[in-house]
Design an enzyme around this catalytic site. Sequence first.
Site, PDB file in Angstrom:
ATOM      1  N   ARG A   8       0.841  -1.195   0.000  1.00  9.58           N
ATOM      2  CA  ARG A   8       0.000   0.000   0.000  1.00  9.58           C
ATOM      3  C   ARG A   8       0.877   1.247   0.000  1.00  9.58           C
ATOM      4  O   ARG A   8       2.045   1.220   0.411  1.00  9.58           O
ATOM      5  CB  ARG A   8      -0.939   0.042   1.206  1.00  9.58           C
ATOM      6  CG  ARG A   8      -0.233   0.213   2.567  1.00  9.58           C
ATOM      7  CD  ARG A   8      -0.122   1.674   3.019  1.00  9.58           C
ATOM      8  NE  ARG A   8       0.641   1.855   4.236  1.00  9.58           N
ATOM      9  CZ  ARG A   8       1.932   2.124   4.277  1.00  9.58           C
ATOM     10  NH1 ARG A   8       2.637   2.215   3.163  1.00  9.58           N
ATOM     11  NH2 ARG A   8       2.550   2.312   5.431  1.00  9.58           N
ATOM     12  N   HIS A  39       0.091   8.700  11.058  1.00  9.04           N
ATOM     13  CA  HIS A  39       0.029   8.723  12.523  1.00  9.04           C
ATOM     14  C   HIS A  39      -1.341   9.204  12.997  1.00  9.04           C
ATOM     15  O   HIS A  39      -1.445   9.936  13.988  1.00  9.04           O
ATOM     16  CB  HIS A  39       1.182   9.555  13.111  1.00  9.04           C
ATOM     17  CG  HIS A  39       2.501   8.878  12.911  1.00  9.04           C
ATOM     18  ND1 HIS A  39       2.949   7.875  13.729  1.00  9.04           N
ATOM     19  CD2 HIS A  39       3.447   9.028  11.946  1.00  9.04           C
ATOM     20  CE1 HIS A  39       4.131   7.442  13.299  1.00  9.04           C
ATOM     21  NE2 HIS A  39       4.450   8.121  12.200  1.00  9.04           N
ATOM     22  N   ASP A  88      -4.069   6.647  12.403  1.00 10.98           N
ATOM     23  CA  ASP A  88      -4.901   5.427  12.501  1.00 10.98           C
ATOM     24  C   ASP A  88      -5.051   4.973  13.953  1.00 10.98           C
ATOM     25  O   ASP A  88      -6.169   4.748  14.433  1.00 10.98           O
ATOM     26  CB  ASP A  88      -4.413   4.299  11.565  1.00 10.98           C
ATOM     27  CG  ASP A  88      -3.008   3.778  11.818  1.00 10.98           C
ATOM     28  OD1 ASP A  88      -2.234   4.428  12.562  1.00 10.98           O
ATOM     29  OD2 ASP A  88      -2.668   2.710  11.250  1.00 10.98           O
ATOM     30  N   GLY A 117      12.506  -3.205   1.243  1.00 11.58           N
ATOM     31  CA  GLY A 117      12.771  -2.050   2.115  1.00 11.58           C
ATOM     32  C   GLY A 117      12.174  -0.773   1.587  1.00 11.58           C
ATOM     33  O   GLY A 117      12.661   0.322   1.864  1.00 11.58           O
ATOM     34  N   SER A 134       5.542  -4.166   2.926  1.00 13.61           N
ATOM     35  CA  SER A 134       5.803  -5.553   2.565  1.00 13.61           C
ATOM     36  C   SER A 134       5.397  -6.503   3.695  1.00 13.61           C
ATOM     37  O   SER A 134       4.943  -7.619   3.425  1.00 13.61           O
ATOM     38  CB  SER A 134       7.267  -5.744   2.186  1.00 13.61           C
ATOM     39  OG  SER A 134       8.096  -5.255   3.208  1.00 13.61           O
ATOM     40  N   ASP A 163      -2.182  -0.283   7.330  1.00 13.28           N
ATOM     41  CA  ASP A 163      -1.491  -1.006   6.259  1.00 13.28           C
ATOM     42  C   ASP A 163      -2.274  -2.271   5.886  1.00 13.28           C
ATOM     43  O   ASP A 163      -2.492  -2.565   4.705  1.00 13.28           O
ATOM     44  CB  ASP A 163      -0.077  -1.400   6.704  1.00 13.28           C
ATOM     45  CG  ASP A 163       0.738  -0.199   7.163  1.00 13.28           C
ATOM     46  OD1 ASP A 163       0.331   0.942   6.867  1.00 13.28           O
ATOM     47  OD2 ASP A 163       1.771  -0.402   7.811  1.00 13.28           O
TER      48      ASP A 163
HETATM   49  C1  GLA Z   1       3.024   2.394  10.040  1.00 14.46           C
HETATM   50  C2  GLA Z   1       1.937   1.635  10.803  1.00 14.46           C
HETATM   51  C3  GLA Z   1       0.556   2.161  10.453  1.00 14.46           C
HETATM   52  C4  GLA Z   1       0.478   3.685  10.583  1.00 14.46           C
HETATM   53  C5  GLA Z   1       1.666   4.345   9.884  1.00 14.46           C
HETATM   54  C6  GLA Z   1       1.713   5.826  10.124  1.00 14.46           C
HETATM   55  O1  GLA Z   1       2.931   2.134   8.666  1.00 14.46           O
HETATM   56  O2  GLA Z   1       2.000   0.251  10.524  1.00 14.46           O
HETATM   57  O3  GLA Z   1      -0.426   1.539  11.271  1.00 14.46           O
HETATM   58  O4  GLA Z   1       0.397   4.074  11.931  1.00 14.46           O
HETATM   59  O5  GLA Z   1       2.904   3.782  10.280  1.00 14.46           O
HETATM   60  O6  GLA Z   1       0.609   6.447   9.574  1.00 14.46           O
END
Ligand code: GLA
Length: 335
Positions: free
Chosen positions: A12, A19, A21, A104, A109, A150
């Site tokens: 995704r 920051h 969710d 990376g 992933s 994600d």
């Molecule tokens: C990582 C976490 C997500 C989200 C992002 C920041 O990807 O796995 O849950 O908090 O950071 O938006």
Amino acid sequence: MGERVRAFAPGRVNLIGDHTDYAGGLALPMAIQLGTTVEGHRTDAAAGIRLTSADQPDPVVLPVDVADPAAVAPPWGRYVAGVVHELRPVHGFEGAVTSTLPIGSGLSSSASLELAVALALGFAGSPRELAELGQRAEQVASGVPCGIMDQLASACGEAGRALLVDFTTMAVEPVPVPDHIEIVVVHSGQPRELAGSAYGERRASCEAAAALIGPLHDATLEDAESIADPRLAARARHVVTENARVRAFAAALTAGDLAAAGAAMYESHASLAVDFEVSTPVLDALVERLRATPGVHGARLTGAGFGGCVVALTDPGALREGWVVHASAGARLGD
Ligand code: GLA
């Protein structure tokens, strides 16, 4: 030999809303065309789980009742073990993992591996339940108290649409991505660092702020600024303003107003850098360089920060670097 199975789960990219969710806020991620495939056959439970990976030297070999996913070696096996731990599959599995996600890259992933493994091992439930299982697997595997963005994006992806997610109601609203733009992910060259401990600290700050002013989903800017501790106030201000920018960006994208969408992206980056302090000088410099490039409408760090990637909204062909990504369907069995 058991039934042959093939499962695919996409990575995704998050267009805006980072920051937020785990704070019950809003975000606009999309599943992409790149992802992880798990292919193999189901075996007796007693045979356990055996997976090889095209990108890793060592295979993963686990019992179906694995006890401590975080202790599994090799390290990539921890995500497999996290899924096995949460799913408690009734079959064993023998197969192979392949991925089209650049290694990376910050394109989730691990979430795509978790969901592809869960489907291959026989998960049967809704996309949201699949995402919840993946989130739990990630947390037990990594020890990081990640949110669900994600995994939800990977599970619920739709071709041609980004997903406006409200993490309080868990409503997912598709937002069409216009054809005449390009979404490009550019790696900063800086590996993600501090991601575990600093991530947990940011999450705890949001929870402390919410204990003072109520859920950040409904808080106003005035509420955020009423917090006496300036650092906590800044963390809350980021979430409150980021929620508003997610809505503004979704509306601008729908209206085809690329200047407004791009402005929201630059503001998001600044808020993540200044109020949330998850950017780095390397990410800031990359955003500024992209901003000065003709045909780039907006750019921002995407994901957790502390290194990793920037996402840019551009005219087609404006950038000759990075990965052009397309909004794509979610995790599925059978192709
Ligand atoms: C990582 C976490 C997500 C989200 C992002 C920041 O990807 O796995 O849950 O908090 O950071 O938006």
